[in-house]
Motif scaffolding. Structure first.
Motif, PDB file in Angstrom:
ATOM      1  N   UNK A 138       0.827  -1.208   0.000  1.00 39.60           N
ATOM      2  CA  UNK A 138       0.000   0.000   0.000  1.00 39.60           C
ATOM      3  C   UNK A 138       0.866   1.265   0.000  1.00 39.60           C
ATOM      4  N   UNK A 139       1.969   1.234   0.757  1.00 41.27           N
ATOM      5  CA  UNK A 139       2.864   2.397   0.835  1.00 41.27           C
ATOM      6  C   UNK A 139       3.884   2.429  -0.299  1.00 41.27           C
ATOM      7  N   UNK A 140       4.062   1.301  -0.975  1.00 46.20           N
ATOM      8  CA  UNK A 140       5.087   1.226  -2.009  1.00 46.20           C
ATOM      9  C   UNK A 140       6.486   1.275  -1.419  1.00 46.20           C
ATOM     10  N   UNK A 141       6.647   0.654  -0.252  1.00 44.98           N
ATOM     11  CA  UNK A 141       7.926   0.658   0.467  1.00 44.98           C
ATOM     12  C   UNK A 141       8.458  -0.759   0.616  1.00 44.98           C
ATOM     13  N   UNK A 142       9.769  -0.833   0.797  1.00 46.55           N
ATOM     14  CA  UNK A 142      10.395  -2.092   1.183  1.00 46.55           C
ATOM     15  C   UNK A 142      10.293  -2.210   2.700  1.00 46.55           C
ATOM     16  N   UNK A 143      10.351  -3.420   3.179  1.00 52.45           N
ATOM     17  CA  UNK A 143      10.194  -3.637   4.620  1.00 52.45           C
ATOM     18  C   UNK A 143      11.205  -2.843   5.446  1.00 52.45           C
ATOM     19  N   UNK A 144      12.443  -2.754   4.978  1.00 49.89           N
ATOM     20  CA  UNK A 144      13.471  -2.061   5.770  1.00 49.89           C
ATOM     21  C   UNK A 144      13.354  -0.538   5.714  1.00 49.89           C
ATOM     22  N   UNK A 145      12.385  -0.027   4.979  1.00 53.80           N
ATOM     23  CA  UNK A 145      12.154   1.415   4.897  1.00 53.80           C
ATOM     24  C   UNK A 145      11.079   1.885   5.873  1.00 53.80           C
ATOM     25  N   UNK A 146      10.533   0.965   6.647  1.00 55.47           N
ATOM     26  CA  UNK A 146       9.427   1.291   7.546  1.00 55.47           C
ATOM     27  C   UNK A 146       9.900   1.247   8.993  1.00 55.47           C
ATOM     28  N   UNK A 147       9.496   2.257   9.763  1.00 56.16           N
ATOM     29  CA  UNK A 147       9.782   2.315  11.197  1.00 56.16           C
ATOM     30  C   UNK A 147       8.466   2.204  11.946  1.00 56.16           C
ATOM     31  N   UNK A 148       8.369   1.201  12.811  1.00 49.24           N
ATOM     32  CA  UNK A 148       7.175   1.001  13.632  1.00 49.24           C
ATOM     33  C   UNK A 148       7.524   1.326  15.076  1.00 49.24           C
ATOM     34  N   UNK A 149       6.707   2.151  15.717  1.00 48.56           N
ATOM     35  CA  UNK A 149       6.923   2.535  17.107  1.00 48.56           C
ATOM     36  C   UNK A 149       5.673   2.174  17.887  1.00 48.56           C
ATOM     37  N   UNK A 150       5.850   1.494  19.016  1.00 45.62           N
ATOM     38  CA  UNK A 150       4.682   1.144  19.812  1.00 45.62           C
ATOM     39  C   UNK A 150       5.051   0.682  21.201  1.00 45.62           C
ATOM     40  N   UNK A 151       4.034   0.478  22.021  1.00 43.80           N
ATOM     41  CA  UNK A 151       4.249   0.198  23.440  1.00 43.80           C
ATOM     42  C   UNK A 151       4.018  -1.259  23.847  1.00 43.80           C
ATOM     43  N   UNK A 152       3.876  -2.136  22.876  1.00 40.95           N
ATOM     44  CA  UNK A 152       3.754  -3.566  23.167  1.00 40.95           C
ATOM     45  C   UNK A 152       4.992  -4.265  22.625  1.00 40.95           C
ATOM     46  N   UNK A 153       5.751  -4.909  23.507  1.00 36.33           N
ATOM     47  CA  UNK A 153       6.981  -5.578  23.056  1.00 36.33           C
ATOM     48  C   UNK A 153       6.712  -6.574  21.945  1.00 36.33           C
ATOM     49  N   UNK A 154       5.738  -7.424  22.132  1.00 32.39           N
ATOM     50  CA  UNK A 154       5.476  -8.461  21.133  1.00 32.39           C
ATOM     51  C   UNK A 154       4.901  -7.873  19.848  1.00 32.39           C
ATOM     52  N   UNK A 155       3.809  -7.135  19.965  1.00 35.87           N
ATOM     53  CA  UNK A 155       3.112  -6.638  18.778  1.00 35.87           C
ATOM     54  C   UNK A 155       3.794  -5.464  18.084  1.00 35.87           C
ATOM     55  N   UNK A 156       4.450  -4.613  18.842  1.00 31.93           N
ATOM     56  CA  UNK A 156       4.999  -3.379  18.266  1.00 31.93           C
ATOM     57  C   UNK A 156       6.508  -3.390  18.080  1.00 31.93           C
ATOM     58  N   UNK A 157       7.174  -4.370  18.636  1.00 27.55           N
ATOM     59  CA  UNK A 157       8.629  -4.450  18.478  1.00 27.55           C
ATOM     60  C   UNK A 157       9.039  -5.770  17.809  1.00 27.55           C
ATOM     61  N   UNK A 158       8.753  -6.884  18.462  1.00 25.23           N
ATOM     62  CA  UNK A 158       9.226  -8.168  17.934  1.00 25.23           C
ATOM     63  C   UNK A 158       8.538  -8.581  16.632  1.00 25.23           C
ATOM     64  N   UNK A 159       7.226  -8.421  16.537  1.00 25.98           N
ATOM     65  CA  UNK A 159       6.545  -8.801  15.290  1.00 25.98           C
ATOM     66  C   UNK A 159       6.994  -7.963  14.095  1.00 25.98           C
ATOM     67  N   UNK A 160       7.077  -6.642  14.203  1.00 25.82           N
ATOM     68  CA  UNK A 160       7.588  -5.873  13.063  1.00 25.82           C
ATOM     69  C   UNK A 160       9.008  -6.277  12.661  1.00 25.82           C
ATOM     70  N   UNK A 161       9.888  -6.482  13.630  1.00 25.00           N
ATOM     71  CA  UNK A 161      11.264  -6.881  13.321  1.00 25.00           C
ATOM     72  C   UNK A 161      11.275  -8.248  12.633  1.00 25.00           C
ATOM     73  N   UNK A 162      10.459  -9.166  13.124  1.00 24.97           N
ATOM     74  CA  UNK A 162      10.360 -10.494  12.522  1.00 24.97           C
ATOM     75  C   UNK A 162       9.927 -10.398  11.050  1.00 24.97           C
TER      76      UNK A 162
END
Length: 97
Positions: free
Chosen positions: A45-69
């Motif tokens: 939808x954004x026309x981006x590669x995965x490494x071009x996206x920064x996700x910030x959030x307050x849940x370790x699993x959902x907002x940190x580990x899942x995006x990195x995975x």
């Protein structure tokens, strides 16, 4: 990208849109943060590669580990010693190249 439902008023979306490229809600795209399809959908939808996206959030699993995975960059909004984390949004600048 949020797993929340329609908990926030549209006015909040208007304020957020000034700071981000797009807002995605799992209930609207049909996949949660646990599912790799959601990350692929957002990248397309954004026309981006995965490494071009920064996700910030307050849940370790959902907002940190899942995006990195799923190949995204992530910062945890909270305190944790062994990962990239911030305690206020101004600290994001410390992680940007």
């Amino acid at each position: 990208f949020s797993n929340s439902s329609n908990l926030y008023p549209d006015k909040l979306d208007d304020e957020l849109k000034k700071m981000v490229d797009e807002i995605f809600y799992s209930h609207k795209i049909g996949h949660t943060k646990d599912e790799s399809e959601s990350y692929q959908y957002i990248e397309n939808k954004l026309g981006c590669k995965s490494n071009e996206i920064l996700h910030i959030g307050d849940s370790l699993e959902n907002d940190y580990f899942n995006p990195i995975k799923n190949g995204w960059n992530a910062i945890f909004y909270g305190k944790k010693d062994d990962i990239k984390c911030i305690s206020n949004l101004g600290e994001i600048l410390n992680y940007l190249d």
